[in-house]
Design an enzyme around this catalytic site. Sequence first.
Site, PDB file in Angstrom:
ATOM      1  N   ASP A 305       0.745  -1.408   0.032  1.00 21.02           N
ATOM      2  CA  ASP A 305       0.066  -0.043  -0.020  1.00 21.02           C
ATOM      3  C   ASP A 305       0.780   1.164   0.107  1.00 21.02           C
ATOM      4  OD1 ASP A 305      -2.596   1.310   0.255  1.00 21.02           O
ATOM      5  OD2 ASP A 305      -1.673   2.090   2.099  1.00 21.02           O
ATOM      6  N   GLU A 347       1.010  -1.037  -5.157  1.00 25.74           N
ATOM      7  CA  GLU A 347       0.103  -0.087  -5.304  1.00 25.74           C
ATOM      8  C   GLU A 347       0.814   1.169  -5.634  1.00 25.74           C
ATOM      9  OE1 GLU A 347      -3.137   2.984  -3.905  1.00 25.74           O
ATOM     10  OE2 GLU A 347      -1.536   2.242  -2.524  1.00 25.74           O
TER      11      GLU A 347
HETATM   12  C1  GLC Z   1      -3.759   3.502  -0.418  1.00 30.17           C
HETATM   13  C2  GLC Z   1      -5.280   2.982  -0.230  1.00 30.17           C
HETATM   14  C3  GLC Z   1      -6.083   4.307   0.094  1.00 30.17           C
HETATM   15  C4  GLC Z   1      -5.576   4.665   1.383  1.00 30.17           C
HETATM   16  C5  GLC Z   1      -4.012   5.222   1.276  1.00 30.17           C
HETATM   17  C6  GLC Z   1      -3.648   5.629   2.689  1.00 30.17           C
HETATM   18  O1  GLC Z   1      -3.784   4.255  -1.351  1.00 30.17           O
HETATM   19  O2  GLC Z   1      -5.714   2.393  -1.236  1.00 30.17           O
HETATM   20  O3  GLC Z   1      -7.351   3.938   0.242  1.00 30.17           O
HETATM   21  O4  GLC Z   1      -6.276   5.950   1.595  1.00 30.17           O
HETATM   22  O5  GLC Z   1      -3.473   4.013   0.810  1.00 30.17           O
HETATM   23  O6  GLC Z   1      -3.355   4.203   3.138  1.00 30.17           O
HETATM   24  C1  GLC Z   2      -3.317   6.503  -2.624  1.00 35.73           C
HETATM   25  C2  GLC Z   2      -3.483   6.486  -4.156  1.00 35.73           C
HETATM   26  C3  GLC Z   2      -3.821   7.721  -4.776  1.00 35.73           C
HETATM   27  C4  GLC Z   2      -5.323   7.935  -3.861  1.00 35.73           C
HETATM   28  C5  GLC Z   2      -5.210   7.911  -2.490  1.00 35.73           C
HETATM   29  C6  GLC Z   2      -6.245   8.330  -1.699  1.00 35.73           C
HETATM   30  O1  GLC Z   2      -2.427   7.311  -2.231  1.00 35.73           O
HETATM   31  O2  GLC Z   2      -1.886   6.209  -4.493  1.00 35.73           O
HETATM   32  O3  GLC Z   2      -4.221   7.745  -5.857  1.00 35.73           O
HETATM   33  O4  GLC Z   2      -6.149   8.963  -4.683  1.00 35.73           O
HETATM   34  O5  GLC Z   2      -4.513   6.920  -2.008  1.00 35.73           O
HETATM   35  O6  GLC Z   2      -7.463   7.364  -2.383  1.00 35.73           O
END
Ligand code: GLC
Ligand code: GLC
Length: 662
Positions: A305, A347
């Site tokens: 993540d 991710e």
């Molecule tokens: C990732 C998750 C998102 C979350 C962020 C912070 O991007 O997909 O849902 O808000 O990380 O952990």
């Molecule tokens: C993560 C993702 C980004 C998204 C965010 C909040 O950081 O990388 O694309 O906008 O989470 O959902």
Amino acid sequence: MITSRLDPDPPIEGHLLDRLRPALAVEAEQCLGRAEAVAFLARLDLWFADIHGPLAALYGCRRDADALGEQLVRLARAAVGERPVELRDLDRRREIDPHWFQHQRMVGYVAYTDRFAGTLDAITGRLDHLDELGVTYLHLMPVLAPREGENDGGYAVADYRAVDPRLGTMDDLEDLAGALRRRGMSLCIDLVLNHTAREHTWARGWLAGDPEYAGFYLSFPDRTMPDAYEATVVDVFPDRAPGSFTWVPGAGANGAGANGAGAWVWTTFLEYQWDLDYTNPRVFTAMLDTILFLANRGVEIFRMDAVPFMGKRMGTSCTNQPEVHDLAQALHALTKLAAPATVFKAEAIVGPDDLVAYLGGHARYRPECELAYHNQLMVMLWSSLATKDARLAVRSLGRLRPIPEGTSWATYVRCHDDIGWAVSDQDAWAVGYDPGAHRDFLNAFYSGRFPASFARGALFGANPETGDARISGSAAALCGIGGDDPHALDWGIRRLVLLHAVTYAWGGVPLLYMGDELAQGNDVSYLGDPALAGDNRWMHRPYFDEAAAARRYDPATVEGRVFGWMRALGAARRELPALHAAGEGGVLEVDSPHVLAWRRRHPRSGWFVGLVNFAEHTVSIDAHALDGLGELPTVLSSDGPLQARGGRLHLPGLGFVWLAEP
Ligand code: GLC
Ligand code: GLC
């Protein structure tokens, strides 16, 4: 022992592996038995350079970088000792077939445990549903114990070694992983590694000044450094959590933990998500230990993540920095050493030029994550659907660097997050779009403000200062499914199917997002929950609709139509070796701006060609553009066999065709 973070820079002495190997060979045989020790040492020889190289880059300026390497290798060896027999069997199988995750049989499904089934235990009651869709990979959204109250959908973890008690226990997770494995499904869970909840033991210990956790987080006494960083850093939640630092009373500065005065703690996301300081090797060690613990419970795929945010450098966006790749590489190699059945998925929701690096595609290949979200494909699909024009997609996907052998994209239409318009300026200009205006258009279109838009989404994270925004909404809602007009409904379904016809045949692992197989719409019930109401991403995180699922075999219903297609895509994909992710492929240039065409081939297969038409009217393309492949038999399509007339191939509006050599 790791000492101060400010040690001088002695060079790394000797070759660590030569020194370490004899002793490890003896230890490994004693603890693991002969066969397992032989395998472990073979992996050590294979992975050592990928462990040592990045560790030296990250921590090489420390006198004890070698000691760290030794400690981590021993940690991996201990984890092998604790690995259950069934998982060691899986390791053997995966060592024989290391490309298992690239097979065309792979289909992923992504769901929140509570919203899909209630509890981990209850997931077993849903396995038939998954089987019908051909699912071989189940990503359960955050399952580890989050902080109480608001927790960003579970992305604020308070304990990596416990399951959220509302979902079950660690034993339940282990049992579920076993049940899935026996059905040929791999369990994927999130590893939130950029930050912990401020309630995590590490954060509490750090705040209390416990030397064990000294330097676990990043903090500054006043605004000097935060202001300097914020001049260039990406603001992820500009509306709800502006800036990247949070004032924490009682915290000490410079990552020191407590000294009473208070400090600005680095919080890229929300104020209760504290960024870990990976320049501290103890943080690295603690995270590796977490991964190995979870791998031994049966987790096969770790969703890494927010990985781009793990390295901070003044004057940069503080994303995609070189140390992020060193961290991912070292964690990956050490995990392979201990649990070879495991793979990592990045991710990294970043622009097209930064994406391939997460799959190890640097100037020289350096193994990193085996899988990465194909964010660019996702963005291009939605962009093409809105403009009814594929030229931007053809341009951007056509110039994306090829990914290293042995890695794959995870392709997807929708996920639990917002859609951010990662369109490169260069690509936009190349097809005659003003990049800023195009992003504004997409936001207006998908939030339904653009006249003649079919979409029913909403703006997310609008930043009044920059004018930036992203989009929330379920796939079905963004495709225009949801009104009473039967004609509009037909088009909406065609759009939803078309998008999946691309992700299922692009040649990676397609990830189906729970609810999309039933065309579930936006869910506004989150507005009634104060802990969720401020975050409209919850509109596309619905509860599994039992009543809708019950209609899934009825072709007279929306659910029946869409479910039938998802099933058909999964079943057809399984039989197409050209869709094995290890094959080659690319975008084809055709003479209609509305059509996205691509082809694939695996050394053991013939050619596959996919065609989709983003326009609502029938269009035709010159058959020559397909190098004779236009005559291949149609294996699946929205409207029957591909029609050829007068040297041109005719594609109905919002139609798709899959062609393949038998
Ligand atoms: C990732 C998750 C998102 C979350 C962020 C912070 O991007 O997909 O849902 O808000 O990380 O952990
Ligand atoms: C993560 C993702 C980004 C998204 C965010 C909040 O950081 O990388 O694309 O906008 O989470 O959902």
